[in-house]
Write a protein that holds these residues in place. Structure first.
Motif, PDB file in Angstrom:
ATOM      1  N   LEU A   1       0.816  -1.213   0.000  1.00  0.00           N
ATOM      2  CA  LEU A   1       0.000   0.000   0.000  1.00  0.00           C
ATOM      3  C   LEU A   1       0.849   1.262   0.000  1.00  0.00           C
ATOM      4  N   GLY A   2       2.143   1.093  -0.149  1.00  0.00           N
ATOM      5  CA  GLY A   2       2.998   2.231  -0.458  1.00  0.00           C
ATOM      6  C   GLY A   2       3.137   2.432  -1.949  1.00  0.00           C
ATOM      7  N   SER A   3       2.626   1.461  -2.717  1.00  0.00           N
ATOM      8  CA  SER A   3       2.728   1.520  -4.180  1.00  0.00           C
ATOM      9  C   SER A   3       1.381   1.510  -4.879  1.00  0.00           C
ATOM     10  N   VAL A   4       0.362   0.955  -4.231  1.00  0.00           N
ATOM     11  CA  VAL A   4      -0.991   0.938  -4.799  1.00  0.00           C
ATOM     12  C   VAL A   4      -1.967   1.498  -3.775  1.00  0.00           C
ATOM     13  N   GLY A   5      -3.049   2.052  -4.257  1.00  0.00           N
ATOM     14  CA  GLY A   5      -4.028   2.647  -3.369  1.00  0.00           C
ATOM     15  C   GLY A   5      -4.967   1.615  -2.760  1.00  0.00           C
ATOM     16  N   GLU A   6      -5.613   2.014  -1.681  1.00  0.00           N
ATOM     17  CA  GLU A   6      -6.616   1.185  -1.018  1.00  0.00           C
ATOM     18  C   GLU A   6      -7.653   2.119  -0.430  1.00  0.00           C
TER      19      GLU A   6
END
Length: 246
Positions: free
Chosen positions: A143-148
């Motif tokens: 979640l440092g690279s993709v959103g949630e």
């Protein structure tokens, strides 16, 4: 790096990934400081691991710089040095961003982001005094690279950790200090399990192409790799069952 006799400090070491990392360092012959806010859990972790090697618990609040500074000082008092700093302590929050209070947002920032800064700052200061290099490893996340959705603050901190890792690696490479991060997918630990999450657990599993969630020792193995391999610095290693490959 040969880890035998090295001194490793692991924040958030009383449970989950941190505990698995502490165990793995001990198996490699390192001396380990388990640092955690949870004093009872930390003492239980030491009791669990005491027959595996030299292990010590030190209470710490990574959101407070003085506490982290004392952690490093106490480690040096006990073991004489610091060779490896694993900035693993973290916290998350879920909820609608428009309802996220400043206090909750700041708490996540203070632990996940400031805690990495304080840990790196004071460990690097000590490693520089020693003059023979060392290792910093930060626990990031997919979640440092993709959103949630609903993880606004957590996303922000882990994205920051990724770039802090790169910046520190570049700054201190000439001093023989390597800085890397691990970015786990969802790992079965604490409240992340079938019983606690119900149907949402199955939804999480479906997001991982390998068809399951990770295990703490799988992340610990990556932490050990980043500690030992002297040609790796400035990287964030995805350990996510294919999550971010999609």
């Amino acid at each position: 790096m040969n880890l035998d006799g090295k001194v490793a400090v692991v924040t958030g070491g009383a449970s989950g990934i941190g505990l698995a990392a502490a165990k793995s360092y001990l198996e490699k012959g390192a001396k380990v400081v388990i640092a955690d806010y949870n004093e009872e859990g930390g003492q239980q972790a030491v009791e669990q691991l005491k027959n595996s090697g030299e292990v010590l618990f030190i209470a710490v609040d990574v959101a407070k710089e003085e506490s982290v500074e004392q952690l490093i000082a106490k480690t040096v008092d006990q073991f004489g040095r610091v060779d490896i700093m694993v900035n693993n302590a973290g916290v998350g929050t879920l909820g609608e961003t428009h309802e996220l209070s400043y206090e909750d947002y700041h708490r996540v920032i203070a632990i996940n982001q400031d805690g990495v800064f304080f840990g790196a700052k004071h460990a690097i200061r000590q490693i520089l005094k020693q003059g023979d290099g060392g290792v910093i490893i930060n626990t990031s996340s997919i979640l440092g690279s993709v959103g949630e959705g609903g993880a606004f603050a957590y996303n922000a901190t882990k994205g920051a950790v990724n770039l802090m890792t790169k910046s520190l690696a570049l700054q201190y490479a000439p001093n023989g200090i390597r800085v890397n991060a691990v970015a786990p997918g969802y790992v079965e630990s604490g409240m992340v399990n079938k019983e606690a999450l119900g149907d949402f657990y199955d939804a999480l599993v479906d997001r991982h192409p390998v068809g399951r969630l990770g295990q703490p020792d799988e992340i610990a193995h990556a932490i050990i790799f980043l500690s030992e391999n002297e040609f790796v610095t400035g990287t964030t290693l995805m350990i996510d069952g294919g999550y971010t490959a999609q």
